[in-house]
Write an enzyme that holds these catalytic residues in place. Structure first.
Site, mmCIF file in Angstrom:
data_model
loop_
_atom_site.group_PDB
_atom_site.id
_atom_site.type_symbol
_atom_site.label_atom_id
_atom_site.label_comp_id
_atom_site.label_asym_id
_atom_site.label_seq_id
_atom_site.Cartn_x
_atom_site.Cartn_y
_atom_site.Cartn_z
ATOM 1 N N GLY A 161 -45.120 -66.342 -55.638
ATOM 2 C CA GLY A 161 -44.614 -65.580 -56.776
ATOM 3 C C GLY A 161 -44.944 -64.103 -56.670
ATOM 4 O O GLY A 161 -44.155 -63.241 -57.092
ATOM 5 N N ASP A 162 -46.093 -63.772 -56.098
ATOM 6 C CA ASP A 162 -46.463 -62.369 -55.904
ATOM 7 C C ASP A 162 -45.577 -61.727 -54.839
ATOM 8 O O ASP A 162 -45.149 -60.577 -54.979
ATOM 9 C CB ASP A 162 -47.932 -62.259 -55.489
ATOM 10 C CG ASP A 162 -48.876 -62.800 -56.553
ATOM 11 O OD1 ASP A 162 -48.548 -62.690 -57.750
ATOM 12 O OD2 ASP A 162 -49.935 -63.332 -56.186
#
Length: 302
Positions: A241-242
């Site tokens: 997600g980062d």
């Protein structure tokens, strides 16, 4: 001066790969162990630096050995650490990431020093001199102060509040945010009235909703776009997600103003999904593909 300031958690990660996540009162076999820097703010800063952006991080670590190692890793990745606070007599926050054979992750962690940054510790000029501010989970009052300083200086703001959204009041920081990243669970928490038109519910903000393996969608005041994601053999979804958020921001910033008429949100969504897929195909939270790596991956999909 840096181009992008990321703010929030800077951790030390211990990743344990197991044959399966254990059931209650059960046992699993540890196949490998890996230690490295982590934390969403740090991960996004490293990913952006790997895409040739000057990135700096606002966060905090303890004055212990793992804090020293976390700072060293960030510096070696080209991230500016002049605003990474060292907290005396405190432990750096450590996260234990349990990863099963399918790449699914369970997280355990101590409180540690990663939320020691208070509003009074913020250097407003550091934020005001940047092109963009990216917020991740942290003290709500600190996130609000950072977002306010950026907005007053005309700096665009994005916010990925993370899994603690349900238990924290990030309303003020969200009010200053131009781009909001959410996963499906977070979207249901924040957008319980209208999941079909999140941009309208958040008063015209750009809202990016991550669907994991099912891709993602972006809603803007002018339209909505969906990308189905890519078939990727997930090895470790930690930090995917980062990587996604970094890719989305990188594509917008590369074109100029992330909120301007030249912003190509559909292209940014595709690029972000490619970054997330590449991250999930590798072990660890610190994956920093170059633009060339991502473009080569995309070329191979068509």
């Amino acid at each position: 001066m840096v181009e992008v300031v990321t703010a929030g958690h800077v951790n030390w990660d211990v990743t344990l790969r197991v044959d399966a996540l254990p059931e209650p009162d059960g046992e699993a076999r540890i196949d490998s162990q890996r230690r490295s820097g982590g934390g969403s703010a740090a991960n996004v800063a490293v990913a952006l630096s790997g895409m040739d952006f000057d990135a700096g991080v606002v966060g905090s670590v303890g004055d212990d050995e793992t804090g020293l190692l976390a700072r060293r890793e960030l510096r070696n990745a080209g991230v500016d650490c002049t605003h990474l606070l060292e907290v005396g007599d405190a432990e750096t926050t450590t996260k234990y990431l349990i990863v099963d054979a399918d790449g699914e992750v369970m997280v355990l962690g101590n409180e540690g020093a990663n939320e020691a940054v208070a509003p009074g510790d913020i250097d407003s000029e550091y934020v005001a001199d940047a092109r963009h501010l990216h917020l991740t989970s942290q003290r709500p009052e600190t996130a609000a102060a950072l977002a306010s300083a950026a907005t007053e200086a005309g700096v665009s703001v994005s916010f990925d509040p993370g899994r603690r959204l349900e238990e924290r009041d990030f309303g003020e920081a969200l009010a200053y945010s131009d781009v909001v990243f959410l996963n499906d669970r977070e979207a249901k928490t924040l957008l319980d009235d209208d999941l079909e038109n999140p941009s309208s519910e958040l008063h015209g903000r750009v809202v990016v909703i991550k669907h994991g393996a099912e891709g993602a969608r972006v809603d803007t005041p002018d339209g909505s776009y969906h990308h189905p994601g890519f078939d990727a053999e997930a090895v470790d979804t930690t930090g995917a997600g980062d990587a996604f958020a970094a890719g989305f921001l990188a594509m917008l910033l590369r074109r100029g103003d992330p909120l301007g008429p030249e912003a190509d949100y559909e292209r940014a969504l595709e690029f972000a999904n490619a970054c997330g897929a590449l991250a999930a195909m590798e072990e660890g939270a610190r994956t920093a593909p170059s633009f060339e790596d991502v473009e080569a991956f995309l070329d191979g999909q068509f």
